[in-house]
Design an enzyme around this catalytic site. Structure first.
Site, PDB file in Angstrom:
ATOM      1  N   LYS A  10       0.844  -1.206   0.000  1.00 17.39           N
ATOM      2  CA  LYS A  10       0.000   0.000   0.000  1.00 17.39           C
ATOM      3  C   LYS A  10       0.870   1.243   0.000  1.00 17.39           C
ATOM      4  O   LYS A  10       2.032   1.241   0.419  1.00 17.39           O
ATOM      5  CB  LYS A  10      -0.939  -0.003   1.211  1.00 17.39           C
ATOM      6  CG  LYS A  10      -0.264   0.032   2.592  1.00 17.39           C
ATOM      7  CD  LYS A  10       0.168   1.411   3.050  1.00 17.39           C
ATOM      8  CE  LYS A  10       0.846   1.396   4.413  1.00 17.39           C
ATOM      9  NZ  LYS A  10       1.432   2.713   4.781  1.00 17.39           N
ATOM     10  N   PRO A  94       9.515  -4.798   0.727  1.00 16.74           N
ATOM     11  CA  PRO A  94      10.548  -4.572   1.744  1.00 16.74           C
ATOM     12  C   PRO A  94       9.951  -4.508   3.152  1.00 16.74           C
ATOM     13  O   PRO A  94       8.812  -4.073   3.343  1.00 16.74           O
ATOM     14  CB  PRO A  94      11.157  -3.224   1.345  1.00 16.74           C
ATOM     15  CG  PRO A  94      10.853  -3.075  -0.104  1.00 16.74           C
ATOM     16  CD  PRO A  94       9.530  -3.750  -0.312  1.00 16.74           C
ATOM     17  N   CYS A  96       9.687  -3.235   7.109  1.00 15.11           N
ATOM     18  CA  CYS A  96       9.850  -1.973   7.864  1.00 15.11           C
ATOM     19  C   CYS A  96      10.079  -0.799   6.924  1.00 15.11           C
ATOM     20  O   CYS A  96      10.984   0.022   7.118  1.00 15.11           O
ATOM     21  CB  CYS A  96      10.997  -2.082   8.867  1.00 15.11           C
ATOM     22  SG  CYS A  96      10.745  -3.312  10.148  1.00 15.11           S
ATOM     23  N   ALA A  97       9.223  -0.720   5.890  1.00 19.94           N
ATOM     24  CA  ALA A  97       9.449   0.249   4.819  1.00 19.94           C
ATOM     25  C   ALA A  97       8.341   1.274   4.675  1.00 19.94           C
ATOM     26  O   ALA A  97       8.441   2.182   3.855  1.00 19.94           O
ATOM     27  CB  ALA A  97       9.626  -0.493   3.497  1.00 19.94           C
ATOM     28  N   GLY A 100       3.377  -1.375   4.283  1.00 14.39           N
ATOM     29  CA  GLY A 100       2.328  -2.249   4.804  1.00 14.39           C
ATOM     30  C   GLY A 100       2.566  -3.723   4.581  1.00 14.39           C
ATOM     31  O   GLY A 100       1.610  -4.498   4.538  1.00 14.39           O
ATOM     32  N   GLY A 102       3.783  -6.223   6.507  1.00 14.59           N
ATOM     33  CA  GLY A 102       3.259  -7.089   7.559  1.00 14.59           C
ATOM     34  C   GLY A 102       1.749  -7.071   7.616  1.00 14.59           C
ATOM     35  O   GLY A 102       1.105  -8.109   7.814  1.00 14.59           O
ATOM     36  N   SER A 103       1.157  -5.895   7.405  1.00 12.49           N
ATOM     37  CA  SER A 103      -0.302  -5.762   7.462  1.00 12.49           C
ATOM     38  C   SER A 103      -0.985  -6.490   6.314  1.00 12.49           C
ATOM     39  O   SER A 103      -2.005  -7.160   6.501  1.00 12.49           O
ATOM     40  CB  SER A 103      -0.694  -4.278   7.445  1.00 12.49           C
ATOM     41  OG  SER A 103      -0.223  -3.609   8.586  1.00 12.49           O
ATOM     42  N   THR A 104      -0.438  -6.350   5.104  1.00 12.80           N
ATOM     43  CA  THR A 104      -1.071  -7.009   3.956  1.00 12.80           C
ATOM     44  C   THR A 104      -0.900  -8.521   4.027  1.00 12.80           C
ATOM     45  O   THR A 104      -1.780  -9.272   3.606  1.00 12.80           O
ATOM     46  CB  THR A 104      -0.529  -6.433   2.630  1.00 12.80           C
ATOM     47  OG1 THR A 104      -1.373  -6.859   1.564  1.00 12.80           O
ATOM     48  CG2 THR A 104       0.895  -6.841   2.353  1.00 12.80           C
ATOM     49  N   ASP A 136      -3.349  -0.819   9.848  1.00 11.47           N
ATOM     50  CA  ASP A 136      -3.426  -0.910   8.389  1.00 11.47           C
ATOM     51  C   ASP A 136      -4.094  -2.189   7.900  1.00 11.47           C
ATOM     52  O   ASP A 136      -4.418  -2.300   6.715  1.00 11.47           O
ATOM     53  CB  ASP A 136      -2.023  -0.827   7.769  1.00 11.47           C
ATOM     54  CG  ASP A 136      -1.439   0.580   7.790  1.00 11.47           C
ATOM     55  OD1 ASP A 136      -2.228   1.542   7.925  1.00 11.47           O
ATOM     56  OD2 ASP A 136      -0.210   0.714   7.676  1.00 11.47           O
TER      57      ASP A 136
END
Length: 283
Positions: A10, A94, A96-97, A100, A102-104, A136
């Site tokens: 995102k 990537p 910690c970029a 999103g 981890g969220s996706t 997110d």
């Protein structure tokens, strides 16, 4: 049986911090879009009552600190599932970029487990689970161009944007979202007019849209990492229509009305940062 889900990244076209809530979290107003930079989640059932995660990436935990694990654990407990699950993450987004990732991945896991175990959760039920994991995740369950309000739990679809090209530049460091939010001073933070940005999108006014885009977190992250400002300047000097940090950073994206512009920006950034991507908006 295997369930396969695509998990798109995102971008925040607009991110405004409206204030701090009594519980310590922040009230947000955001406009988000999905792009064709994707992770892939493959899920299969295990006889043993456990959650097993593996990945082609070594840049994230594969234990209960992973948002994918949290999603599976919440669903197993909430629905009394005594079976196990194996989750395979193929990473392109990537870590910690501000994209999103981890969220996706968590959202894709919720969708996949809903299908695998025939839970028949509706969208609102999935959002309730996602919101327990991160702000997110509710947006990532549906994606597309959306207005996101509250603490992230209110998602309102907006019209699809006109086709354009996106160039992403990810510096060689990550950002902790929690550390950025800890430093927010609601009295002095820069504000973004999300209503104006929304109006530009509703009227399909591309020029007004790029002028209205902004991110309240950008100044905080740039103070800690000035290279973000340098990346923005280089992108704009190369012909980008707009250059903006997404999320809490550190990724900077540019929007370009033509592929020729995007190629010029992409080529100008390739020697400056290792991770540079040219992508499209998902429609």
């Amino acid at each position: 049986m295997r369930i396969f889900e695509k998990a798109p990244a995102k971008l925040n076209l607009g991110l405004d911090i409206k204030g701090r809530c009594d519980d310590g979290y922040h009230e947000l107003a955001m406009i988000m879009v999905s792009i064709d930079l994707n992770d892939y989640v493959t899920i299969s059932e295990l006889k043993e009552d456990c959650i097993v995660i593996d990945s082609d990436s070594s840049k994230m935990p594969l234990n209960n600190d992973n948002d994918v694990f949290k999603a599976a654990d919440i669903i197993k407990n909430q629905y009394g599932i005594n079976k196990g699950v194996h989750i395979r993450l193929e990473k392109s987004i990537p870590v910690c970029a501000g994209l999103g990732g981890g969220s996706t991945d968590a959202a894709a896991t919720i969708r996949a487990l809903n299908r695998l175990w025939n839970l028949q959760m509706d969208y609102d039920e999935m959002v309730a689970i996602g919101f327990k994991i991160g702000s997110d995740v509710p947006y990532c369950l549906g994606g597309g161009c959306s207005l996101v309000l509250g603490k992230g739990e209110i998602v309102k679809p907006l019209p699809t944007l006109r086709p354009c090209w996106i160039v992403l530049v990810k510096p060689d460091f990550g950002i902790s979202t929690k550390s950025i939010f800890r430093d927010i001073d609601c009295k002095s933070i820069s504000r973004v007019d999300i209503d104006l940005l929304k109006s530009a999108i509703l009227s399909s006014d591309y020029q007004l849209m790029v002028k209205s885009m902004g991110n309240s977190l950008e100044d905080i992250t740039i103070t800690k990492n000035p290279v973000i400002s340098t990346i923005k300047e280089r992108m704009l000097n190369s012909g980008a229509d707009v250059a903006l940090m997404t999320g809490s950073g550190p990724t900077v994206f540019s929007m370009c009305s033509t592929e020729k512009k995007a190629d010029r920006v992409f080529n100008s950034m390739k020697g400056f940062c290792k991770e540079v991507y040219k992508v499209r908006l998902l429609r």
